[in-house]
Structures are given as structure tokens and as C-alpha cells.
Design an enzyme around this catalytic site. Sequence first.
Site, PDB file in Angstrom:
ATOM      1  NE  ARG A 171      -3.197   2.606   2.760  1.00 57.72           N
ATOM      2  CZ  ARG A 171      -3.183   3.426   3.814  1.00 57.72           C
ATOM      3  NH1 ARG A 171      -2.571   3.082   4.937  1.00 57.72           N
ATOM      4  NH2 ARG A 171      -3.789   4.580   3.761  1.00 57.72           N
TER       5      ARG A 171
ATOM      6  CD  GLU B 194      -4.908   7.617  10.087  1.00 58.12           C
ATOM      7  OE1 GLU B 194      -4.495   8.693  10.543  1.00 58.12           O
ATOM      8  OE2 GLU B 194      -4.455   6.521  10.467  1.00 58.12           O
TER       9      GLU B 194
ATOM     10  CG  ASN C 214      -4.861   3.425   8.861  1.00 56.31           C
ATOM     11  OD1 ASN C 214      -4.951   2.427   8.145  1.00 56.31           O
ATOM     12  ND2 ASN C 214      -4.470   4.598   8.400  1.00 56.31           N
TER      13      ASN C 214
ATOM     14  CD  GLU D 117      -1.421   4.090   8.108  1.00 58.48           C
ATOM     15  OE1 GLU D 117      -1.137   4.531   9.249  1.00 58.48           O
ATOM     16  OE2 GLU D 117      -1.624   4.806   7.128  1.00 58.48           O
TER      17      GLU D 117
ATOM     18  CE1 TYR E 188       0.449   2.791  13.503  1.00 57.60           C
ATOM     19  CE2 TYR E 188      -1.571   3.863  12.803  1.00 57.60           C
ATOM     20  CZ  TYR E 188      -0.324   3.355  12.509  1.00 57.60           C
ATOM     21  OH  TYR E 188       0.151   3.403  11.234  1.00 57.60           O
TER      22      TYR E 188
ATOM     23  CG  HIS F  25      -1.274   8.992   3.536  1.00 54.98           C
ATOM     24  ND1 HIS F  25      -1.373   7.638   3.750  1.00 54.98           N
ATOM     25  CD2 HIS F  25      -0.870   9.523   4.710  1.00 54.98           C
ATOM     26  CE1 HIS F  25      -1.030   7.353   5.004  1.00 54.98           C
ATOM     27  NE2 HIS F  25      -0.720   8.489   5.608  1.00 54.98           N
TER      28      HIS F  25
HETATM   29  C1  FCB Z   1      -1.208   7.284  10.798  1.00 48.73           C
HETATM   30  C2  FCB Z   1      -0.835   7.828   9.440  1.00 48.73           C
HETATM   31  C3  FCB Z   1       0.509   7.372   8.951  1.00 48.73           C
HETATM   32  C4  FCB Z   1       1.529   7.299  10.053  1.00 48.73           C
HETATM   33  C5  FCB Z   1       1.000   6.551  11.233  1.00 48.73           C
HETATM   34  C6  FCB Z   1       1.972   6.395  12.360  1.00 48.73           C
HETATM   35  O1  FCB Z   1      -2.122   8.147  11.400  1.00 48.73           O
HETATM   36  O2  FCB Z   1      -1.815   7.463   8.497  1.00 48.73           O
HETATM   37  O3  FCB Z   1       0.889   8.215   7.899  1.00 48.73           O
HETATM   38  O4  FCB Z   1       1.933   8.575  10.383  1.00 48.73           O
HETATM   39  O5  FCB Z   1      -0.166   7.163  11.713  1.00 48.73           O
END
Ligand code: FCB
Length: 470
Positions: A78, A167, A295, A366, A297, A122
Site C-alpha cells: 500500500r 484518515e 488504521n 495500518e 494503533y 494521504h
Molecule cells: C497514521 C498515518 C501514517 C503514520 C502513522 C503512524 O495516522 O496514516 O501516515 O503517520 O499514523
Amino acid sequence: MSDFPSFPPDFVLGAATSAFQIEGAVYEDGRGPSVWDTFARRPGAVLGGATGDVACDHYHRFREDTALLKGLGVRSYRFSISWPRVQPTGSGPVNVAGLDFYERLVDGLLEAGIEPAVTLYHWDLPQALEERGGWRNRDTAHRFADYARLVADVLADRVPRWITLNEPWCSAFLGYAEGQHAPGAREGTPALAAAHHLLVGHGLSVPVLREAGAREVGITLNLDHVTPATDSPEDAAAALRAETQRNLMWTEPLLKARYAAGEDDTWEDLIRHQSFRGPGDLDVIAAPLDFLGINFYTPSVVRNAPYRDPDPLSRTADDNRFTGVGIPEVRHTAMGWPVVPHTLRDLLVGLRERYGDALPPVYITENGSAEDDVPAPGGAVHDGGRISYLDGHLRSLAAAIADGVDVRGYYVWSLLDNFEWAYGYSKRFGLVYVDYATQRRTPKDSYHWYRALIAGQGQGQGEPRGGGRT
Ligand code: FCB
């Protein structure tokens, strides 16, 4: 039993990057400036005054980077297309030299047996469009659909998977409300207009991409797993405001063609000026999706809080009377983000419960971890923290699949260490270490771990990998 989490035979394991974070070459072959070029030059905006001028020099080194992907064994890569490289001022004719770069990249990936997955946006809006209001201006949505057509007309025959926006929450709220991302504005209703126009731009581009021959079209959201800090009704209401801002204002229009029920309590006066919403917009936004990109985290725990700005006229759109609470009992990454892998499963199962069959198949587009990587003497990078982060989240994902969520793939963020937005080059997310002084790439331990995980998939599953699911 294998030491690795395992996935269905046709599951896509991939890696992700984005244009501004890796390409560099910002003045080459007719590329125009983006909002991030401008923002990075604003004193204090980016840590250490870092810019994207060189980044990972991927524009010149994409063949080496493709070889790294091939060595990793990923089925898909990607990456994003830089709008101002393809259309320097965000409107008008295509810049052929810029689009040629992506043709070379796509052809190289296909030769290496890797499926390209393209993100059209992006965050690197052409600066010329920002000067006409950027995403606050509805016209930008139409410009985006035109740009989508230019790119897809050339690449849709070779690129199966298309992501319109990455995002949009970050574009709207970090860009126009919090001011931490380009263009660095701190606004109220105009930031909500930006959010709406991002969704309209997405919706307008979906049929355009399909007409051009794109097989799978989706959007990537950074959905949050939100829980209230206590059982109090105040914290529950605060958590709903957080969920409205982070999740529901995106998923409700996209999947249900309606605005989020909690928007009045979340934005109060700011949402009362709705002239940015037109009749028919919801039908445009809710164009059927082939997949939802997510995405993920870290989760959020929130509690009720007073307005940061008591004056309603100077309140920003992200001032929604909630504040984050720490999760001290777990490990934190170098971003300071708590690592709570089971919340990925919980988020996905919750989405499935909320939306049922209206939830399209999901790709995790992500997931990854910033660590304080330091090469050992001899150059190896022992990033056990990242391996344990990825392992935990992949197991959580496998659990969501076992619970019946239709997840088709997973992309690690990121192939390379890169420009981490307002943090400049201080945060490393790569499976591959980049020495920015020499541009030397060194696969970290996590690269070897992910390669072994990919190589081990399918063994003992009785079926070869790679069959199409559709
Ligand atoms: C996300 C973004 C990516 C990167 C990660 C850590 O929010 O999409 O570009 O910065 O965080």
C-alpha cells in the site's frame, strides 16, 4: 503448532507507506508544492524543522525498496500517490512526468509479484487548493474526483485495490481544528465543513474509480476504541462525544447514509451552521464500498472535561469536553501510545455488532509501532518491542476473524522509517531502518520476523495461498 498467528489461506499480508513520508524529490519533474511542504517550513511546526525534501529518497530508490518488499514476501504493498506530483496545482491537466513515476513503481511491483494498493489522498493537498480554502471549500471535493479520474484512467488496469482517503479525521481535525498537521489551522465550523467535504470528495470519486476499472474501492478510517474512565453518566456522555468525533461522524454517513445521532451534543453551536451540507450529499457519501480500511494503533480511555475554550466563538471543532486518561499499567511505544492489543479485536467485533451486514469486508490498512531503534555494532537492529507489538495485534486480529468479522488483509505500518509528520524523523515505525545521512536501508529483526510469519502462512492449512475470494 506454529509460533506465529495464522490467517485464512487467501488473507493478504502487506506493508504500507505514504508519498510525502518517503518520496522526497519535492522539486523534481514538475511536482507542485503541497500543504505539507508549506507547513513544514513554518517555524515550530515540525520537530527539528524537518521537511519532506529528501525523506527516504524513495523517488530515486524505489527499485531498491521494491526489492525489500519482495524479500519480505508481502502479497500487497500500500502506497499513496502525491496529488501535486500528478496535478501540480490540484486542477488542470495531468503532469505526465509525475504520473510516469507511479507507472514505473506499479510495473516494478507487478514484476516482483506484489499487488499494488493505492491511496489517492494521504494528506498532501496541493497548496494551490489550500489557497482557495482547501477542504473548507466544497470545490475541493470536485477537484479530488477529477484527480481520481486522471490517476485511475492510467493505473486502474494494473492496480486492483483503491483507497480514496487516508484518515479523513486527521485531515479535518489535526489539520483544521487542532492545528498540529497541515495546514495548521485552528477553527470551529470550518473544520466540520472540511470533514464533510472530505466525505463528499470520497463519495464522488467512488463511481469514478469503478468506471475506470478499479476492482476494489474503499476508504481508510482511523477508528478509535473508546471506553469511559468510570461508570459515571458524565464520563459515558464524554465517551460518546469522543466516539462521535472519532468514529461515528465517519461511519454513519458512509455505511448508513445518515449523520451521527450524537452530533448536537458533541459540537453544540458549531454544528448549527450547516450550510456546508447539501441535499443529496448523504447519497453521494454512502456510495457502496468494497471494503473498509481501518488504521489502528492504540485505544483511548476518556473522561468528562470542561471546554478548553470557554468562549464559544473561539472554540475549535475538536473541543468536545472530553480528555484522555492514561493507561499506565501497559507498555507504551516511543510515541507514548499504550499497547493494548485486544482492543483491536474488540473494536472490530463492536463494529460488526453495530453495523451487521452494512459493514463491508475490512482491511487493516495500518498497524505498527514506533520504537527507539538503535543499530547494534555491526548494524543489526534488535527491535523486540516492535515484534511483540505486531505479534499481539496480529493475534488479536486472528481472534476477530475467528469471531466472525470478515477481515481480508493486514498492512504493517511501515516498510521504512520515514517522516512522521509533526515529529519529523524522530519516530521510527519501519521494518527497515533508514540511516538518513547515507540513505542506507537495514532490515530490522521485525522484518525477518514478518518474513518468517508470511512464509509460514498456509503451511498445514491444506490449501495453497493466493486464491481469489470474490
Ligand atoms: C497514521 C498515518 C501514517 C503514520 C502513522 C503512524 O495516522 O496514516 O501516515 O503517520 O499514523
